[in-house]
Design an enzyme around this catalytic site. Sequence first.
Site, PDB file in Angstrom:
ATOM      1  N   LEU A   1       0.856  -1.129  -0.015  1.00 21.54           N
ATOM      2  CA  LEU A   1       0.037  -0.017  -0.106  1.00 21.54           C
ATOM      3  C   LEU A   1       0.872   1.252  -0.035  1.00 21.54           C
ATOM      4  O   LEU A   1       0.997   1.981   1.047  1.00 21.54           O
ATOM      5  CB  LEU A   1      -1.056   0.078   1.198  1.00 21.54           C
ATOM      6  CG  LEU A   1      -2.406   0.829   1.264  1.00 21.54           C
ATOM      7  CD1 LEU A   1      -3.063   0.550  -0.042  1.00 21.54           C
ATOM      8  CD2 LEU A   1      -3.095   0.651   2.289  1.00 21.54           C
ATOM      9  N   HIS A   2       1.719   1.441  -1.074  1.00 18.01           N
ATOM     10  CA  HIS A   2       2.573   2.454  -1.447  1.00 18.01           C
ATOM     11  C   HIS A   2       1.679   3.727  -1.796  1.00 18.01           C
ATOM     12  O   HIS A   2       0.415   3.739  -1.858  1.00 18.01           O
ATOM     13  CB  HIS A   2       3.390   2.339  -2.376  1.00 18.01           C
ATOM     14  CG  HIS A   2       3.103   1.663  -3.817  1.00 18.01           C
ATOM     15  ND1 HIS A   2       3.014   2.671  -4.617  1.00 18.01           N
ATOM     16  CD2 HIS A   2       2.537   0.548  -4.190  1.00 18.01           C
ATOM     17  CE1 HIS A   2       2.452   2.093  -5.650  1.00 18.01           C
ATOM     18  NE2 HIS A   2       2.235   0.773  -5.374  1.00 18.01           N
ATOM     19  N   ALA A   3       2.363   4.703  -2.117  1.00 16.91           N
ATOM     20  CA  ALA A   3       1.621   6.119  -2.580  1.00 16.91           C
ATOM     21  C   ALA A   3       0.711   6.096  -3.441  1.00 16.91           C
ATOM     22  O   ALA A   3      -0.247   6.336  -3.386  1.00 16.91           O
ATOM     23  CB  ALA A   3       2.642   7.085  -2.742  1.00 16.91           C
TER      24      ALA A   3
END
Length: 89
Positions: free
Chosen positions: A14-16
Amino acid sequence: MIDTTVDVINKLGLHARASGKLIEVTTKFRSTIQIGRGDHLIDAKNIMALLMLGAGIGTTLRLIVNGPDEELALAEVKALFAAKFYEAE
């Protein structure tokens, strides 16, 4: 109220970019949407809170959806996770 789990299966977690896509989905709905680990839940409509979760691949997250459009919101959020946030592998 729906209380379920969702697994992070995309390579980068769940990165940017993935968080941004999740925000695009969650903000469409009137229902409250919370996500997190166990009792540590955050507002799934808040980009900064999502980024601070630090949810990598293999993380199981608790998802609570409550409101008038909860069924549709849940379906769209789960579909996004299942599609690995539409990222190329």
